[in-house]
Design a protein around this motif. Structure first.
Motif, PDB file in Angstrom:
ATOM      1  N   ARG A 164       1.040  -1.041  -0.059  1.00 56.77           N
ATOM      2  CA  ARG A 164      -0.214   0.076   0.037  1.00 56.77           C
ATOM      3  C   ARG A 164       0.942   1.148  -0.085  1.00 56.77           C
ATOM      4  O   ARG A 164       1.779   1.298   0.645  1.00 56.77           O
ATOM      5  N   ILE A 165       0.547   2.382  -0.976  1.00 55.65           N
ATOM      6  CA  ILE A 165       1.239   3.422  -0.918  1.00 55.65           C
ATOM      7  C   ILE A 165       0.242   4.480  -1.410  1.00 55.65           C
ATOM      8  O   ILE A 165      -0.646   4.287  -2.239  1.00 55.65           O
ATOM      9  N   SER A 166       0.352   5.800  -0.884  1.00 56.56           N
ATOM     10  CA  SER A 166      -0.372   6.825  -1.471  1.00 56.56           C
ATOM     11  C   SER A 166       0.059   7.200  -2.620  1.00 56.56           C
ATOM     12  O   SER A 166       1.386   7.539  -3.020  1.00 56.56           O
ATOM     13  N   HIS A 167      -0.826   7.958  -3.542  1.00 52.25           N
ATOM     14  CA  HIS A 167      -0.318   8.524  -4.914  1.00 52.25           C
ATOM     15  C   HIS A 167       0.672   9.567  -4.617  1.00 52.25           C
ATOM     16  O   HIS A 167       1.524   9.846  -5.004  1.00 52.25           O
ATOM     17  N   GLU A 168       0.375  10.502  -3.491  1.00 53.31           N
ATOM     18  CA  GLU A 168       1.364  11.623  -3.005  1.00 53.31           C
ATOM     19  C   GLU A 168       2.411  11.334  -2.641  1.00 53.31           C
ATOM     20  O   GLU A 168       3.480  11.896  -3.036  1.00 53.31           O
ATOM     21  N   THR A 169       2.619   9.992  -2.139  1.00 55.16           N
ATOM     22  CA  THR A 169       3.982   9.337  -1.542  1.00 55.16           C
ATOM     23  C   THR A 169       4.630   9.063  -2.944  1.00 55.16           C
ATOM     24  O   THR A 169       6.086   9.491  -2.821  1.00 55.16           O
ATOM     25  N   ILE A 170       4.093   8.595  -3.963  1.00 52.30           N
ATOM     26  CA  ILE A 170       4.835   8.271  -5.144  1.00 52.30           C
ATOM     27  C   ILE A 170       5.257   9.600  -5.682  1.00 52.30           C
ATOM     28  O   ILE A 170       6.503   9.549  -6.273  1.00 52.30           O
ATOM     29  N   TYR A 171       4.396  10.534  -5.727  1.00 51.62           N
ATOM     30  CA  TYR A 171       4.971  11.833  -6.395  1.00 51.62           C
ATOM     31  C   TYR A 171       5.963  12.451  -5.668  1.00 51.62           C
ATOM     32  O   TYR A 171       7.174  12.851  -6.527  1.00 51.62           O
ATOM     33  N   LEU A 172       6.002  12.668  -4.258  1.00 49.60           N
ATOM     34  CA  LEU A 172       7.227  13.205  -3.567  1.00 49.60           C
ATOM     35  C   LEU A 172       8.246  12.462  -3.856  1.00 49.60           C
ATOM     36  O   LEU A 172       9.648  12.889  -3.743  1.00 49.60           O
ATOM     37  N   THR A 173       8.350  11.052  -3.886  1.00 47.70           N
ATOM     38  CA  THR A 173       9.536  10.465  -3.988  1.00 47.70           C
ATOM     39  C   THR A 173      10.294  10.551  -5.485  1.00 47.70           C
ATOM     40  O   THR A 173      11.253  10.474  -5.390  1.00 47.70           O
ATOM     41  N   LEU A 174       9.225  10.681  -6.298  1.00 49.90           N
ATOM     42  CA  LEU A 174       9.866  11.210  -7.680  1.00 49.90           C
ATOM     43  C   LEU A 174      10.308  12.763  -7.743  1.00 49.90           C
ATOM     44  O   LEU A 174      11.479  12.736  -8.246  1.00 49.90           O
ATOM     45  N   PHE A 175       9.723  13.382  -7.298  1.00 48.90           N
ATOM     46  CA  PHE A 175      10.113  14.852  -7.164  1.00 48.90           C
ATOM     47  C   PHE A 175      11.109  15.193  -6.362  1.00 48.90           C
ATOM     48  O   PHE A 175      12.097  16.053  -6.640  1.00 48.90           O
ATOM     49  N   VAL A 176      11.209  14.845  -5.064  1.00 49.81           N
ATOM     50  CA  VAL A 176      12.188  14.969  -4.211  1.00 49.81           C
ATOM     51  C   VAL A 176      13.037  13.873  -4.031  1.00 49.81           C
ATOM     52  O   VAL A 176      13.139  13.008  -3.533  1.00 49.81           O
ATOM     53  N   GLN A 177      14.557  14.026  -4.661  1.00 46.82           N
ATOM     54  CA  GLN A 177      15.169  12.850  -4.937  1.00 46.82           C
ATOM     55  C   GLN A 177      15.931  12.506  -3.499  1.00 46.82           C
ATOM     56  O   GLN A 177      16.655  11.556  -3.409  1.00 46.82           O
ATOM     57  N   ALA A 178      16.000  13.477  -2.749  1.00 50.16           N
ATOM     58  CA  ALA A 178      16.700  13.175  -1.112  1.00 50.16           C
ATOM     59  C   ALA A 178      16.028  11.963  -0.620  1.00 50.16           C
ATOM     60  O   ALA A 178      16.375  11.262   0.148  1.00 50.16           O
ATOM     61  N   ARG A 179      14.513  11.711  -1.043  1.00 50.81           N
ATOM     62  CA  ARG A 179      14.132  10.593  -0.526  1.00 50.81           C
ATOM     63  C   ARG A 179      14.634   9.048  -0.856  1.00 50.81           C
ATOM     64  O   ARG A 179      14.662   8.142  -0.216  1.00 50.81           O
ATOM     65  N   GLY A 180      15.399   9.368  -2.098  1.00 52.88           N
ATOM     66  CA  GLY A 180      15.875   8.056  -2.485  1.00 52.88           C
ATOM     67  C   GLY A 180      15.143   6.915  -3.083  1.00 52.88           C
ATOM     68  O   GLY A 180      15.791   5.829  -3.050  1.00 52.88           O
ATOM     69  N   GLY A 181      14.013   6.989  -3.269  1.00 57.61           N
ATOM     70  CA  GLY A 181      13.273   5.554  -3.571  1.00 57.61           C
ATOM     71  C   GLY A 181      13.022   5.511  -5.226  1.00 57.61           C
ATOM     72  O   GLY A 181      13.037   4.356  -5.535  1.00 57.61           O
ATOM     73  N   LEU A 182      12.777   6.498  -5.955  1.00 57.97           N
ATOM     74  CA  LEU A 182      12.664   6.245  -7.456  1.00 57.97           C
ATOM     75  C   LEU A 182      13.716   7.104  -8.086  1.00 57.97           C
ATOM     76  O   LEU A 182      13.990   8.279  -7.673  1.00 57.97           O
ATOM     77  N   ALA A 183      14.230   6.523  -9.159  1.00 57.76           N
ATOM     78  CA  ALA A 183      14.954   7.576  -9.958  1.00 57.76           C
ATOM     79  C   ALA A 183      14.496   8.481 -10.692  1.00 57.76           C
ATOM     80  O   ALA A 183      13.375   8.611 -11.140  1.00 57.76           O
TER      81      ALA A 183
END
Length: 383
Positions: A164-183
């Protein structure tokens, strides 16, 4: 988050003006600062305003640290300084010990160091959950939106709460690279292709002339509005480098999209036969009506109706919301048919492949079915 030389006050002003839709150039000019550091700061944040940090109620303030510094300069003891602040002497003693002692203590440096010590970085969910990350990456590879991915995870893994993951978390992980989850490269799979969140803004609609002997949308059957009966379509043109264009058709109930190549141009005498041929490939029971805007490319609407038996209803001037499904679809299509591109380079096979992409995306309004699934159910019911 690194500030790139911007003060807290400048960061606050930047986000207020950015949210109102001002460009970075205008914001930098109004603040009297260079646009470069401001741009790098916004890009580092992914266009998302960082949450406001708040210190604990018992933490020393910058003003209190300045009083400690003045007390040291005056030769006061820790006990005397603490008494003036209304604090425990041990609080002042620990503050001095962790910031170089009496000889090296500086209020500003101590306050900045306290901010760093207070950071409690939380690992991004996608950074530590490989199976979930793989599903998100797969969805992005299919050009699904983060909302579609998040909702489909519930459908595909109903008994696995870890998936489970929210769409906002996916967006933030894409946009904020410091999170380090997605290229960051995966942002190209988003409909906009942007690597930075942009503030929302509305554009005023524009009319495109008048037509003759049209049937206004007010005379459209009531069954069209509630979407309960399939077979009612909305249509428009997506424009590229003039005179290139592609015709788009969207079925209101299933949201199925069909794209029609217009290699000869977008004039009425070129549009109406291409549309007629496309709509006649649909089962007769699912050809009930077509809603169009005020574009002159449908000047031969009467000939279209004679050829297909489908009445064309025209929206009110400057009212694109009256064919909202088509407007939304045209926005999605810009990922594949960018503005300024020569759309004559796309063959009908190319357009069919693009339509298949969109028709294979799960949609919230369909209970996360795909348009293709919903349309096929409608076809089955008409047999």
């Amino acid at each position: 988050m690194k500030s790139f030389g911007l003060s807290v006050e400048q960061q606050e002003q930047l986000w207020v003006q950015w949210r109102s839709g001002e460009s970075l150039r205008l914001i930098a000019r109004s603040m009297g600062v260079s646009r470069g550091p401001m741009r790098r700061y916004v890009e580092a944040c992914g266009g998302v305003r960082p949450p406001t940090r708040r210190r604990g109620r018992l933490a020393l303030t910058a003003v209190e640290r300045e009083e400690i510094s003045r007390g040291i300069a005056a030769g006061a003891t820790c006990r005397a300084i603490a008494r003036g602040l209304g604090r425990q002497a041990s609080t002042v003693s620990r503050e001095l010990a962790r910031n170089g002692g009496r000889a090296a203590y500086r209020a500003a440096a101590a306050d900045a160091a306290a901010d760093v010590r207070a950071l409690r970085p939380k690992p991004a969910k996608l950074a530590g959950h490989g199976r979930l990350r793989a599903e998100v990456v797969r969805g992005l590879g299919l050009e699904w939106s983060p909302q579609q991915i998040a909702a489909r995870l519930v459908v595909d893994f109903p008994d696995d709460p870890d998936m489970r993951i929210s769409h906002e978390t996916i967006y933030l992980t894409l946009f904020v690279q410091a999170r380090g989850g997605l290229a960051r490269e995966l942002t190209r799979s988003l409909r906009t292709g942007r690597a930075t969140r942009q503030p929302r803004g509305a554009k005023l609609p524009t009319g495109r002339g008048q037509l003759r002997d049209t049937i206004p949308i007010s005379e459209r059957p009531a069954e069209v509005a509630d979407r309960a009966v399939p077979g009612h379509w909305e249509g428009d043109l997506v424009l590229g480098k003039l005179p290139s264009a592609v015709a788009t058709l969207v079925e209101r109930t299933s949201r199925l999209v069909a794209l029609v190549a217009l290699p000869e141009g977008k004039k009425a005498e070129q549009v109406h036969p291409a549309l007629a041929a496309a709509i006649q490939r649909v089962p007769a029971q699912l050809r009930r009506s077509l809603t169009w805007d005020q574009g002159k490319e449908m000047a031969e609407h009467a000939q279209f109706t004679v050829a297909t038996g489908v009445n064309v209803y025209f929206c009110d001037p400057k009212s694109p919301w009256q064919r909202g499904s088509n407007e939304n679809t045209n926005g999605l299509l810009r990922q594949y048919l960018p503005k300024g591109a020569d759309l004559r380079a796309f063959t009908q096979d190319d357009l069919d492949a693009i339509a298949a992409r969109l028709n294979g995306r799960p949609r919230q309004t369909l209970g996360w079915k795909t348009p293709a699934e919903a349309f096929n159910e409608a076809v089955a019911q008409t047999r």
